[in-house]
Scaffold this motif. Sequence first.
Motif, mmCIF file in Angstrom:
data_model
loop_
_atom_site.group_PDB
_atom_site.id
_atom_site.type_symbol
_atom_site.label_atom_id
_atom_site.label_comp_id
_atom_site.label_asym_id
_atom_site.label_seq_id
_atom_site.Cartn_x
_atom_site.Cartn_y
_atom_site.Cartn_z
ATOM 1 N N TYR A 36 -4.785 3.131 -5.366
ATOM 2 C CA TYR A 36 -5.385 1.920 -4.828
ATOM 3 C C TYR A 36 -5.708 2.128 -3.356
ATOM 4 C CZ TYR A 36 -3.678 -0.461 -9.012
ATOM 5 O OH TYR A 36 -3.452 -0.846 -10.313
ATOM 6 N N GLY A 43 -6.309 -7.661 -0.459
ATOM 7 C CA GLY A 43 -5.465 -7.105 -1.495
ATOM 8 C C GLY A 43 -5.897 -5.695 -1.840
ATOM 9 N N PRO A 44 -5.006 -4.904 -2.418
ATOM 10 C CA PRO A 44 -5.378 -3.541 -2.823
ATOM 11 C C PRO A 44 -6.532 -3.549 -3.821
ATOM 12 C CG PRO A 44 -2.997 -3.813 -2.866
ATOM 13 C CD PRO A 44 -3.590 -5.168 -2.661
ATOM 14 N N PHE A 46 -8.401 -1.211 -6.846
ATOM 15 C CA PHE A 46 -8.273 -0.086 -7.759
ATOM 16 C C PHE A 46 -9.324 0.970 -7.447
ATOM 17 C CE2 PHE A 46 -7.512 2.148 -11.659
ATOM 18 C CZ PHE A 46 -8.754 2.531 -12.135
ATOM 19 N N TYR A 87 -2.576 3.951 -1.778
ATOM 20 C CA TYR A 87 -1.316 3.917 -2.506
ATOM 21 C C TYR A 87 -1.430 4.667 -3.827
ATOM 22 C CZ TYR A 87 0.179 0.081 0.559
ATOM 23 O OH TYR A 87 0.528 -0.686 1.645
ATOM 24 N N LEU A 100 6.090 -1.154 -11.932
ATOM 25 C CA LEU A 100 5.033 -1.021 -10.941
ATOM 26 C C LEU A 100 5.634 -0.963 -9.555
ATOM 27 C CD1 LEU A 100 2.657 -3.640 -12.520
ATOM 28 C CD2 LEU A 100 2.515 -1.173 -12.734
ATOM 29 N N PHE A 102 5.063 0.311 -5.831
ATOM 30 C CA PHE A 102 4.198 0.870 -4.812
ATOM 31 C C PHE A 102 5.053 1.668 -3.834
ATOM 32 C CE2 PHE A 102 -0.157 -0.796 -4.958
ATOM 33 C CZ PHE A 102 -0.051 -1.659 -6.035
ATOM 34 N N GLY A 103 4.609 2.881 -3.548
ATOM 35 C CA GLY A 103 5.265 3.674 -2.525
ATOM 36 C C GLY A 103 4.819 3.221 -1.149
ATOM 37 N N GLY A 104 5.121 4.043 -0.188
ATOM 38 C CA GLY A 104 4.831 3.677 1.189
ATOM 39 C C GLY A 104 3.364 3.696 1.551
ATOM 40 N N PHE B 33 0.730 -10.591 -12.138
ATOM 41 C CA PHE B 33 1.879 -10.222 -11.324
ATOM 42 C C PHE B 33 1.829 -10.934 -9.979
ATOM 43 C CE2 PHE B 33 2.924 -6.758 -14.142
ATOM 44 C CZ PHE B 33 1.701 -6.299 -14.603
ATOM 45 N N TYR B 35 3.259 -10.305 -5.984
ATOM 46 C CA TYR B 35 3.821 -9.351 -5.038
ATOM 47 C C TYR B 35 4.043 -10.028 -3.695
ATOM 48 C CZ TYR B 35 2.389 -5.382 -8.024
ATOM 49 O OH TYR B 35 2.224 -4.486 -9.053
ATOM 50 N N GLN B 37 4.164 -8.786 0.482
ATOM 51 C CA GLN B 37 3.878 -7.683 1.398
ATOM 52 C C GLN B 37 4.087 -8.132 2.827
ATOM 53 O OE1 GLN B 37 -0.199 -6.164 1.441
ATOM 54 N NE2 GLN B 37 0.555 -4.103 1.870
ATOM 55 N N SER B 42 4.453 -1.797 2.550
ATOM 56 C CA SER B 42 3.962 -1.687 1.178
ATOM 57 C C SER B 42 4.210 -2.974 0.403
ATOM 58 C CB SER B 42 4.654 -0.501 0.496
ATOM 59 O OG SER B 42 4.128 -0.299 -0.789
ATOM 60 N N LEU B 43 3.761 -2.978 -0.838
ATOM 61 C CA LEU B 43 3.913 -4.151 -1.684
ATOM 62 C C LEU B 43 5.222 -4.076 -2.471
ATOM 63 C CD1 LEU B 43 0.689 -3.513 -1.488
ATOM 64 C CD2 LEU B 43 0.539 -5.168 -3.339
ATOM 65 N N LEU B 45 7.009 -5.872 -5.814
ATOM 66 C CA LEU B 45 6.776 -6.720 -6.976
ATOM 67 C C LEU B 45 7.852 -7.791 -7.062
ATOM 68 C CD1 LEU B 45 5.109 -7.201 -9.594
ATOM 69 C CD2 LEU B 45 6.714 -5.664 -10.750
ATOM 70 N N LEU B 92 0.704 -11.849 -2.845
ATOM 71 C CA LEU B 92 -0.481 -11.374 -3.558
ATOM 72 C C LEU B 92 -0.309 -11.563 -5.055
ATOM 73 C CD1 LEU B 92 -0.459 -8.244 -1.421
ATOM 74 C CD2 LEU B 92 -2.605 -9.447 -1.710
ATOM 75 N N GLN B 102 -4.817 -2.768 -11.962
ATOM 76 C CA GLN B 102 -4.631 -4.102 -11.419
ATOM 77 C C GLN B 102 -5.769 -4.502 -10.492
ATOM 78 O OE1 GLN B 102 -0.458 -5.337 -10.336
ATOM 79 N NE2 GLN B 102 -0.173 -3.138 -10.433
ATOM 80 N N PHE B 104 -6.471 -7.309 -7.560
ATOM 81 C CA PHE B 104 -5.685 -8.141 -6.666
ATOM 82 C C PHE B 104 -6.509 -9.265 -6.051
ATOM 83 C CE2 PHE B 104 -1.543 -6.162 -6.145
ATOM 84 C CZ PHE B 104 -1.745 -4.930 -6.741
#
Lengths: 112, 113
Positions: A36, A43-44, A46, A87, A100, A102-104, B33, B35, B37, B42-43, B45, B92, B102, B104
């Motif tokens: 993403y 928002g992120p 895709f 991400y 789900l 999300f990493g850093g 979903f 989230y 942030q 980062s996000l 959940l 989010l 996804q 968003f």
Amino acid sequence: LAKTTQPISMDSYEGQEVNITCSHNNIATNDYITWYQQFPSQGPRFIIQGYKTKVKNEVASLFIPADRKSSTLSLPRVSLSDTAVYYCLVGRRDNAGNMLTFGGGTRLMVKP
Amino acid sequence: SAVISQKPSRDICQRGTSLTIQCQVDSQVTMMFWYRQQPGQSLTLIATANQGSEATYESGFVIDKFPISRPNLTFSTLTVSNMSPEDSSIYLCSGSGSYNEQFFGPGTRLTVL
């Protein structure tokens, strides 16, 4: 739960190809890899998703080696507008519940 | 792809009050979903909004604090209850597509004083 590791930040210049690698050593058999892009105050979005080998769409390519323990997002000829956080996400595609996490993320700065 | 809208886009609230955030999808999505942030981070959940049944919460999040509704396949709400300054964040909403990618919403920026 497959944890992902990405570089915190990267710098590039306009017109260059950028490769961002994500490590996911404990990826499960049913996990897919999704990338993403997120701009500030949005928002992120895709970008691309894959399971193995190579996937390509109009904006990026995704390279996944045979062991699937890592993946590389490739952005061809970046522009200033590609400056964003990227991400890498690993999770199941089925509807029994996605894990789900999300990493850093990787903060990409594209310079003129 | 799906287009997701959220209301409100931002709000400033007083400690102890509650805020309900609405999420609307322009087409049916399999899953929705919520989230959280923090700026520059980062996000995380919060929960999966299930249609017609109770939401599935992640570790560290509870229904009493973050009640969620999903009355149909295109709409969900998240309530942040009994707010404190620690709840200040961006919230989010997302919906999943055919391949569980996804989509968003733009987020709701919440500030609690």
